[in-house]
Design a protein around this motif. Structure first.
Motif: not given
Length: 308
Positions: A95-115, A150-152, A195-196
């Motif tokens: 149908r000629g539809i461009t795929m946009g984003v999907f979430v690549a990883h588990e998001i830490y909503w209430s604790e530090p992750n990458l920070t 999340y912010v540390d 969030l950071f």
């Protein structure tokens, strides 16, 4: 409101035969007008038009295409069964539809992750990124969403920034050979306190430090209206690091024309800058049922017609 609550979660525990339908388009008979020729790649999501198209994801994709939409995004694509991903990819190609984003990883909503620089959490994140490469190739996605978490509170902000930058550099090394770009999404402090990543200038600083074509900004107009306002000047200031936009009016996080944001001018600015990427419709419908779905379509037609 949780960032993802307004999106309808259609992940099935098993893939039924309906997933593999090619769409007979009978569900489109309630809309008889020809497809609109949109100037920009506005991208609906699964669930946005289910009252017209039904629950089947393939029928929903076909319905989007029938209305003239040329892009689509799906936060949940990473966790869908492989057979469903493949069926959706086949329909998008047809149908000629461009795929946009999907979430690549588990998001830490209430604790530090990458920070916080924890090596185990970094390894976990990089494993998600590696796994998302296969998903992206399967559905022909060029962008994946990343939220640093999340912010540390135990670390100075500068140390947290350095930790995030290092993780993103390593992720970029995974993505670059495949031409995939992770887009960093600053989120507002009212819906997502603690969030950071909050502001466009902060995301710009991080992208400059990572210095990779695989690390750019997802500028969500809804979030940045709440966090910082001054939308067009901030888009202009961070333009060379923006790879993706998402929409939603404020208050309410529904379709353009339902809140205070002047989307006519925003879309006009983006269009005149020559943006060829995707603008995700990451918002709800202001009205229920088919009436609400038609209102979303008409709102985007109205905004797009302003572009000429």
């Amino acid at each position: 409101m949780h960032r993802r609550k307004f999106l309808h979660n259609t992940i099935a525990t098993s893939v039924g035969a309906s997933v593999f339908t090619t769409g007979a388009f009978a569900f489109s008979k309630s809309i008889q007008t020809p497809p609109h020729q949109f100037n920009l790649k506005y991208a609906p999501h699964i669930g946005m038009f289910k009252n017209h198209a039904g629950e089947d994801v393939i029928d929903q994709l076909n319905f989007m295409a029938d209305q003239g939409f040329t892009a689509f995004e799906d936060n949940n694509m990473r966790t869908r069964p492989i057979a469903e991903q493949e069926a959706m990819a086949k329909t998008m190609e047809k149908r000629g539809i461009t795929m946009g984003v999907f979430v690549a990883h588990e998001i830490y909503w209430s604790e530090p992750n990458l920070t916080n620089g924890d090596e185990n959490l970094r390894k976990e994140f990089l494993k998600y990124i590696q796994d998302s490469v296969a998903v992206a190739k399967r559905v022909n996605a060029k962008w994946v969403t990343v939220v640093p978490g999340y912010v540390d509170l135990r670390l100075e902000h500068g140390y947290q920034t350095a930790n995030v930058v290092e993780s993103l550099k390593q992720a970029s090394a995974i993505l670059e050979p495949h031409g995939i770009t992770m887009v960093l999404e600053p989120l507002n402090y009212m819906n997502h306190p603690g969030l950071f990543l909050k502001k466009s200038a902060q995301a710009y600083e991080i992208c400059k430090a990572v210095d990779s074509p695989s690390c750019k900004i997802l500028f969500d107009v809804y979030h940045q209206q709440i966090t910082e306002g001054n939308l067009i000047p901030n888009i202009e200031a961070s333009w060379d690091e923006i790879a993706y936009f998402q929409m939603g009016d404020n208050p309410g996080r529904n379709e353009p024309t339902t809140g205070e944001i002047n989307y006519k001018n925003i879309f006009k600015y983006i269009h005149e800058k020559g943006f060829k990427g995707v603008l995700g419709m990451e918002h709800g419908n202001s009205k229920a049922g088919k009436e609400g779905e038609l209102a979303v379509i008409e709102a985007y037609k109205e905004m797009d017609n302003f572009l000429g």
